[in-house]
Enzyme design. Structure first.
Site, PDB file in Angstrom:
ATOM      1  N   LYS A 110       0.818  -1.220   0.000  1.00 58.26           N
ATOM      2  CA  LYS A 110       0.000   0.000   0.000  1.00 58.26           C
ATOM      3  C   LYS A 110       0.850   1.267   0.000  1.00 58.26           C
ATOM      4  CE  LYS A 110      -0.896  -0.008   5.025  1.00 58.26           C
ATOM      5  NZ  LYS A 110      -0.371   1.289   5.416  1.00 58.26           N
ATOM      6  N   ASP A 111       2.150   1.139   0.284  1.00 61.10           N
ATOM      7  CA  ASP A 111       3.050   2.294   0.237  1.00 61.10           C
ATOM      8  C   ASP A 111       3.623   2.535  -1.161  1.00 61.10           C
ATOM      9  OD1 ASP A 111       2.750   2.722   2.971  1.00 61.10           O
ATOM     10  OD2 ASP A 111       4.511   1.521   3.500  1.00 61.10           O
TER      11      ASP A 111
ATOM     12  N   ARG B 184      -8.249   8.207   3.400  1.00 58.11           N
ATOM     13  CA  ARG B 184      -9.186   7.168   2.941  1.00 58.11           C
ATOM     14  C   ARG B 184     -10.034   6.659   4.104  1.00 58.11           C
ATOM     15  NH1 ARG B 184      -9.085   2.040   3.836  1.00 58.11           N
ATOM     16  NH2 ARG B 184      -6.985   2.200   4.688  1.00 58.11           N
ATOM     17  N   ARG B 185      -9.375   6.371   5.224  1.00 55.60           N
ATOM     18  CA  ARG B 185     -10.120   5.872   6.384  1.00 55.60           C
ATOM     19  C   ARG B 185     -11.041   6.938   6.960  1.00 55.60           C
ATOM     20  NH1 ARG B 185      -4.735   3.243   8.448  1.00 55.60           N
ATOM     21  NH2 ARG B 185      -4.877   1.176   7.492  1.00 55.60           N
TER      22      ARG B 185
ATOM     23  N   ARG C  42      -0.065  10.017  13.874  1.00 50.35           N
ATOM     24  CA  ARG C  42       1.055   9.446  13.127  1.00 50.35           C
ATOM     25  C   ARG C  42       1.941   8.633  14.059  1.00 50.35           C
ATOM     26  NH1 ARG C  42       3.390  11.841   8.833  1.00 50.35           N
ATOM     27  NH2 ARG C  42       4.578   9.885   8.842  1.00 50.35           N
TER      28      ARG C  42
ATOM     29  N   ARG D  23       1.186   4.683  18.311  1.00 54.22           N
ATOM     30  CA  ARG D  23      -0.238   4.995  18.118  1.00 54.22           C
ATOM     31  C   ARG D  23      -1.100   4.320  19.179  1.00 54.22           C
ATOM     32  NH1 ARG D  23      -1.488   4.854  11.597  1.00 54.22           N
ATOM     33  NH2 ARG D  23       0.689   4.697  11.012  1.00 54.22           N
TER      34      ARG D  23
ATOM     35  N   CYS E 172      -0.999   7.018  -1.485  1.00 50.53           N
ATOM     36  CA  CYS E 172      -1.570   6.719  -0.166  1.00 50.53           C
ATOM     37  C   CYS E 172      -2.018   7.984   0.562  1.00 50.53           C
ATOM     38  CB  CYS E 172      -0.571   5.935   0.677  1.00 50.53           C
ATOM     39  SG  CYS E 172       0.961   6.816   1.049  1.00 50.53           S
TER      40      CYS E 172
END
Length: 312
Positions: A85-86, A133-134, A151, A157, A244
């Site tokens: 995804k990166d 996106r989320r 981040r 996190r 992304c």
């Protein structure tokens, strides 16, 4: 004895998943009777250095891969392990995707302090995510939620969930699975609730296109079904010229119909506030063509206009 230097980011997750890949490649070499030794090389990327700004504001593509790709091109490393995804759509000249291993769980997941599901979060709950996106899809489902950027690596996190007043944070399930922390997951979000990022849950093993030894090894490590599904998703991403840092999602699966493999894929483009949400589902047999046609269907409905506003 051939020595293969493997490049990776230096986060705990990156080192864990790269270590798992190397263990599997060692076993593959043993079965193929190939004499190899592997060495890990930690590389810091721009995305790792800048942690106080949201990804969408850092700008540029390949925030977590450029420095590693440069090391590949310079011959400092022989292969790289990336989270798919990166990966930007375009690869630097001379570099190729040598293998896409079997995909982990592609879903997003919710880690909460008390709630047991997305629906169970209290009105106005504070939710952390670094992904447009989320946040777009979350606000589409629950416009009452208060979304804040968060981040850092998985560990930091999770700590912020307790120390900075978040009611929940959103993460990729695959990372928690790989690092062995799946017991922290409060709820999985279905693709219908939160469509994953392109390639989420999959890894990308990248190498030089003229390195025949490494290419020959990696072809035995490739999972064909995962590679086909990811190729369709990446074609979708390429047509939308996305990365992304924009609210784009896609998820493809392979299904058997009358003895033939058919790809079913859903794609989405949403506005950052979740008020506009475009989704389409299509099927096909050619991953490149399916990705482009699905993107074109969303462009016809206004996806390019939404993305133009996001990119400023």
């Amino acid at each position: 004895m051939r020595k293969i230097v493997v490049g990776t980011r230096q986060s705990a997750l990156a080192l864990t998943q790269t270590g798992q890949v190397v263990d599997q490649l060692r076993e593959l070499c043993r079965r193929l009777e190939i004499e190899c030794e592997f060495e890990l090389r930690k590389i810091v990327t721009k995305g790792d250095r800048i942690l106080d700004v949201t990804l969408s504001k850092v700008g540029g593509k390949g925030l977590f891969v450029k420095e590693i790709e440069q090391a590949l091109m310079d011959g400092e490393i022989d292969m790289a392990v990336h989270s798919m995804k990166d990966m930007p759509w375009e690869l630097p000249e001379g570099l190729v995707i040598g293998a896409v291993p079997f995909r982990e769980d592609p879903r997003d997941c919710l880690i909460t302090r008390e709630a047991k599901s997305l629906e169970d979060l209290p009105h106005g709950a504070k939710v952390g995510t670094s992904s447009l996106r989320r946040s777009s899809q979350l606000q589409h489902l629950r416009p009452d939620l208060h979304i804040e950027s968060i981040r850092g690596n998985i560990d930091s996190r999770l700590k912020k969930l307790d120390t900075e007043g978040f009611d929940a944070i959103l993460l990729a399930a695959a990372g928690l699975h790989r690092i062995g922390w799946q017991d922290r997951i409060s709820a999985y979000l279905s693709p219908e609730q939160s469509l994953p990022a392109v390639g989420q849950g999959a890894l990308c093993i990248q190498c030089r296109g003229n390195d025949e030894f490494t290419l020959d090894l990696l072809k035995h490590y490739n999972d064909e079904k995962t590679a086909i599904a990811v190729a369709a998703e990446r074609s979708f991403l390429g047509k939308l010229n996305g990365g992304c840092q924009v609210p784009i999602g896609a998820y493809a699966t392979l299904q058997e119909e009358d003895g033939n493999s058919v790809i079913a894929m859903t794609g989405m483009v949403g506005s950052p506030d979740g008020k506009q949400m475009l989704k389409e589902t299509m099927t096909g047999t050619d991953p490149e063509l399916l990705g482009k046609e699905l993107a074109e269907a969303l462009i016809a409905r206004g996806a390019a206009d939404i993305l133009a506003v996001v990119r400023g």
